[in-house]
Design a protein around this motif. Structure first.
Motif, PDB file in Angstrom:
ATOM      1  N   ASN A 224       0.838  -1.195   0.000  1.00  0.00           N
ATOM      2  CA  ASN A 224       0.000   0.000   0.000  1.00  0.00           C
ATOM      3  C   ASN A 224       0.876   1.248   0.000  1.00  0.00           C
ATOM      4  O   ASN A 224       2.107   1.170  -0.072  1.00  0.00           O
ATOM      5  CB  ASN A 224      -0.976  -0.006   1.187  1.00  0.00           C
ATOM      6  CG  ASN A 224      -0.268   0.071   2.541  1.00  0.00           C
ATOM      7  OD1 ASN A 224       0.915   0.396   2.633  1.00  0.00           O
ATOM      8  ND2 ASN A 224      -1.001  -0.220   3.600  1.00  0.00           N
ATOM      9  N   GLY A 225       0.245   2.414   0.086  1.00  0.00           N
ATOM     10  CA  GLY A 225       0.992   3.664  -0.007  1.00  0.00           C
ATOM     11  C   GLY A 225       1.944   3.910   1.132  1.00  0.00           C
ATOM     12  O   GLY A 225       2.791   4.807   1.051  1.00  0.00           O
ATOM     13  N   CYS A 226       1.821   3.111   2.218  1.00  0.00           N
ATOM     14  CA  CYS A 226       2.712   3.263   3.367  1.00  0.00           C
ATOM     15  C   CYS A 226       3.796   2.189   3.402  1.00  0.00           C
ATOM     16  O   CYS A 226       4.540   2.086   4.383  1.00  0.00           O
ATOM     17  CB  CYS A 226       1.905   3.221   4.661  1.00  0.00           C
ATOM     18  SG  CYS A 226       0.667   4.535   4.793  1.00  0.00           S
ATOM     19  N   GLY A 227       3.878   1.356   2.349  1.00  0.00           N
ATOM     20  CA  GLY A 227       4.922   0.342   2.285  1.00  0.00           C
ATOM     21  C   GLY A 227       4.595  -0.939   3.017  1.00  0.00           C
ATOM     22  O   GLY A 227       5.492  -1.732   3.306  1.00  0.00           O
ATOM     23  N   VAL A 265      -0.938   9.849   8.178  1.00  0.00           N
ATOM     24  CA  VAL A 265      -1.648   8.937   7.287  1.00  0.00           C
ATOM     25  C   VAL A 265      -1.281   9.327   5.864  1.00  0.00           C
ATOM     26  O   VAL A 265      -0.955  10.486   5.582  1.00  0.00           O
ATOM     27  CB  VAL A 265      -3.182   8.992   7.471  1.00  0.00           C
ATOM     28  CG1 VAL A 265      -3.581   8.498   8.845  1.00  0.00           C
ATOM     29  CG2 VAL A 265      -3.713  10.399   7.213  1.00  0.00           C
ATOM     30  N   CYS A 266      -1.312   8.346   4.978  1.00  0.00           N
ATOM     31  CA  CYS A 266      -1.046   8.617   3.568  1.00  0.00           C
ATOM     32  C   CYS A 266      -2.386   8.794   2.862  1.00  0.00           C
ATOM     33  O   CYS A 266      -3.182   7.852   2.768  1.00  0.00           O
ATOM     34  CB  CYS A 266      -0.251   7.469   2.944  1.00  0.00           C
ATOM     35  SG  CYS A 266       0.268   7.799   1.241  1.00  0.00           S
ATOM     36  N   TYR A 273      -0.573  14.865   8.774  1.00  0.00           N
ATOM     37  CA  TYR A 273      -0.463  14.617  10.207  1.00  0.00           C
ATOM     38  C   TYR A 273      -1.781  15.039  10.851  1.00  0.00           C
ATOM     39  O   TYR A 273      -2.161  16.208  10.798  1.00  0.00           O
ATOM     40  CB  TYR A 273       0.723  15.377  10.802  1.00  0.00           C
ATOM     41  CG  TYR A 273       2.046  14.781  10.386  1.00  0.00           C
ATOM     42  CD1 TYR A 273       2.640  13.765  11.133  1.00  0.00           C
ATOM     43  CD2 TYR A 273       2.678  15.199   9.221  1.00  0.00           C
ATOM     44  CE1 TYR A 273       3.840  13.199  10.736  1.00  0.00           C
ATOM     45  CE2 TYR A 273       3.876  14.635   8.817  1.00  0.00           C
ATOM     46  CZ  TYR A 273       4.450  13.637   9.579  1.00  0.00           C
ATOM     47  OH  TYR A 273       5.633  13.070   9.180  1.00  0.00           O
ATOM     48  N   ILE A 274      -2.471  14.069  11.432  1.00  0.00           N
ATOM     49  CA  ILE A 274      -3.815  14.299  11.945  1.00  0.00           C
ATOM     50  C   ILE A 274      -3.859  13.973  13.436  1.00  0.00           C
ATOM     51  O   ILE A 274      -2.988  13.279  13.972  1.00  0.00           O
ATOM     52  CB  ILE A 274      -4.844  13.425  11.201  1.00  0.00           C
ATOM     53  CG1 ILE A 274      -4.527  11.937  11.432  1.00  0.00           C
ATOM     54  CG2 ILE A 274      -4.861  13.756   9.715  1.00  0.00           C
ATOM     55  CD1 ILE A 274      -5.587  10.994  10.899  1.00  0.00           C
ATOM     56  N   HIS A 275      -4.890  14.465  14.108  1.00  0.00           N
ATOM     57  CA  HIS A 275      -5.102  14.105  15.501  1.00  0.00           C
ATOM     58  C   HIS A 275      -5.594  12.664  15.567  1.00  0.00           C
ATOM     59  O   HIS A 275      -6.307  12.193  14.672  1.00  0.00           O
ATOM     60  CB  HIS A 275      -6.124  15.044  16.141  1.00  0.00           C
ATOM     61  CG  HIS A 275      -6.182  14.926  17.633  1.00  0.00           C
ATOM     62  ND1 HIS A 275      -6.994  14.013  18.278  1.00  0.00           N
ATOM     63  CD2 HIS A 275      -5.505  15.590  18.606  1.00  0.00           C
ATOM     64  CE1 HIS A 275      -6.832  14.124  19.583  1.00  0.00           C
ATOM     65  NE2 HIS A 275      -5.932  15.074  19.820  1.00  0.00           N
ATOM     66  N   VAL A 276      -5.217  11.949  16.624  1.00  0.00           N
ATOM     67  CA  VAL A 276      -5.566  10.531  16.715  1.00  0.00           C
ATOM     68  C   VAL A 276      -7.078  10.321  16.691  1.00  0.00           C
ATOM     69  O   VAL A 276      -7.555   9.254  16.278  1.00  0.00           O
ATOM     70  CB  VAL A 276      -4.955   9.895  17.980  1.00  0.00           C
ATOM     71  CG1 VAL A 276      -3.443   9.841  17.881  1.00  0.00           C
ATOM     72  CG2 VAL A 276      -5.390  10.644  19.235  1.00  0.00           C
ATOM     73  N   SER A 277      -7.853  11.320  17.107  1.00  0.00           N
ATOM     74  CA  SER A 277      -9.310  11.178  17.089  1.00  0.00           C
ATOM     75  C   SER A 277      -9.854  11.096  15.669  1.00  0.00           C
ATOM     76  O   SER A 277     -10.977  10.634  15.453  1.00  0.00           O
ATOM     77  CB  SER A 277      -9.962  12.352  17.825  1.00  0.00           C
ATOM     78  OG  SER A 277      -9.653  13.583  17.182  1.00  0.00           O
ATOM     79  N   GLY A 290       0.508   5.803   8.533  1.00  0.00           N
ATOM     80  CA  GLY A 290       1.938   5.976   8.335  1.00  0.00           C
ATOM     81  C   GLY A 290       2.230   7.011   7.272  1.00  0.00           C
ATOM     82  O   GLY A 290       1.329   7.533   6.606  1.00  0.00           O
ATOM     83  N   GLU A 291       3.508   7.304   7.119  1.00  0.00           N
ATOM     84  CA  GLU A 291       3.921   8.258   6.100  1.00  0.00           C
ATOM     85  C   GLU A 291       3.896   7.602   4.729  1.00  0.00           C
ATOM     86  O   GLU A 291       4.105   6.396   4.597  1.00  0.00           O
ATOM     87  CB  GLU A 291       5.324   8.780   6.433  1.00  0.00           C
ATOM     88  CG  GLU A 291       5.379   9.538   7.759  1.00  0.00           C
ATOM     89  CD  GLU A 291       6.800   9.815   8.221  1.00  0.00           C
ATOM     90  OE1 GLU A 291       7.698   9.064   7.792  1.00  0.00           O
ATOM     91  OE2 GLU A 291       6.993  10.756   9.001  1.00  0.00           O
TER      92      GLU A 291
END
Length: 389
Positions: A224-227, A265-266, A273-277, A290-291
């Motif tokens: 996927n986009g995050c490897g 998140v990708c 970069y988002i808040h965990v909520s 992930g990045e």
């Protein structure tokens, strides 16, 4: 003791190897199940063939159960560990409501905790019987270079084949070739294709027939986009072409590491970069945790904005360690609130309470030589490896 807002989890890997490792600072992706499909050439569709479920204890793979398409258990493997390393793997088949042992593998390691040999035995009606034994040899970089395969015949071990492994200048595996001891001729080989950063893209099996290599089977790996590996596609060589043969779909759950308030998140090829909520909502819309990962980018990723301008706020010594390690704090603006010592697989071994001390000593005398994780609440995530003699 109060920890500043931007203090996160710090991880130190204590290992014999002395090599620095990198790890995801935000998530731990754990495969839960694998759906395997076979390709139906009559209707040109993939059809579900089996499902494998993974079960964990303390974050370590404990067992796997494979079922039929009707979710009826068919087989099971159970992993046994010793000092953090797998020591045996047992295979069972389902018979009614019971599990019957059919095969076991026993693993043995050298002083560097590398796999040195593996013995495979099978159950024959009323007794265990030897099947194969494998012996492994490494180069000075600890890359596996050669392994020998013996098989049990007429109550004695018979040398069957030898496999040689070849690596490129980046230490990525590119080829594994086997030849038969009895004829001293090539037998089969695997060719590997990797991304610039080391992810495996494909492996191709070829058999040696007469005087040439002939294609037999290929597996392609999809990320996927995050490897993260999400699918594999199996192909076979038919009439001079690669034809579809099988497929697997891999499903994960993602554990958020402690102390995270904003995570990457990708999203459509861009890292947010988002808040965990907000994480669950993004995952529901197809973003991966992930990045974003570029398989063709072999440059070192830039530091996260919160890491720029920061230095490691402590030192750990001696290295290598024998009886103890000392942690010296060097940044009072981000103090340590707690320390946890774990084995290499993340199982807690000891917890150390702290109260703002500048120097902390941890006794290692009662621990075996090997790999341990020192988890420290501090300002960011680092990974370094030191030795415990």
């Amino acid at each position: 003791m109060k920890v500043t807002r931007n203090c996160l989890i710090l991880v130190l890997l204590l290992s014999i190897s002395g090599i620095t490792t990198a790890e995801n600072r935000y998530f731990r992706s754990i495969p839960d199940s694998v759906y395997t499909y076979s390709y139906n050439r009559d209707n040109s569709e993939y059809e579900l063939a089996s499902i494998t479920y993974n079960y964990y204890q303390n974050g370590i793979l404990d067992s796997t159960v494979t079922t039929s398409t009707e979710r009826i258990p068919v087989s099971k493997t159970v992993n046994i560990y010793n000092e953090g390393l797998p020591s045996s793997v047992w295979t069972y088949k389902a018979e009614g409501q019971n599990w019957l042992a059919t095969q076991k593998q026993e693993m043995f390691y050298d002083n560097y905790r590398r796999l040195a040999s593996r013995v495979v035995t099978v159950w024959r009606t009323d007794h265990w019987e030897n099947l194969n034994t494998f012996t492994y040899f490494y180069d000075h970089h600890s890359n596996l270079k050669v392994y020998h395969r013996d098989y049990w015949q007429n109550n004695t071990w018979t040398d069957f084949s030898t496999d040689s492994l070849f690596y490129d200048h980046r230490s990525f595996l590119t080829e594994r070739t086997a030849w038969l001891t009895s004829t001293n001729q090539y037998y089969t080989r695997m060719l590997y294709e990797n991304t610039a950063t080391g992810l495996k893209l494909s492996q191709t099996r070829q058999d040696y027939l007469d005087t040439d290599w002939v294609n037999k089977a290929k597996t392609r790996y999809i990320y996927n986009g995050c490897g993260t590996l999400t699918n594999t596609y199996g192909e076979i060589w038919l009439n001079g072409n690669w034809e579809p043969d099988s497929r697997t779909d891999i499903y994960y759950h993602h554990e958020l590491l402690p102390g995270r308030r904003r995570v990457p998140v990708c999203h459509n090829g861009h890292t947010l970069y988002i808040h965990v909520s907000q994480l669950a909502n993004h995952l529901a819309h197809g973003d991966c945790p992930g990045e974003c990962y570029d398989p063709d980018d072999d440059t070192e990723a830039p530091p996260h904005p919160s890491d720029r301008g920061r230095r490691i706020p402590f030192t750990v010594f001696p290295n290598p360690a024998t009886d103890y390690i000392t942690i010296r704090m060097e940044d009072q603006e981000c103090p340590v609130s707690g320390i946890e010592l774990m084995d290499y697989y993340g199982r807690p071994v000891r917890k150390i309470a702290t109260d703002g001390e500048e120097v902390i000593t941890i006794d290692l005398g009662s621990l075996r030589s090997g790999s341990y994780i020192l988890r420290i609440i501090s300002d960011t995530v680092y990974s370094t490896i030191i030795s415990r003699k």
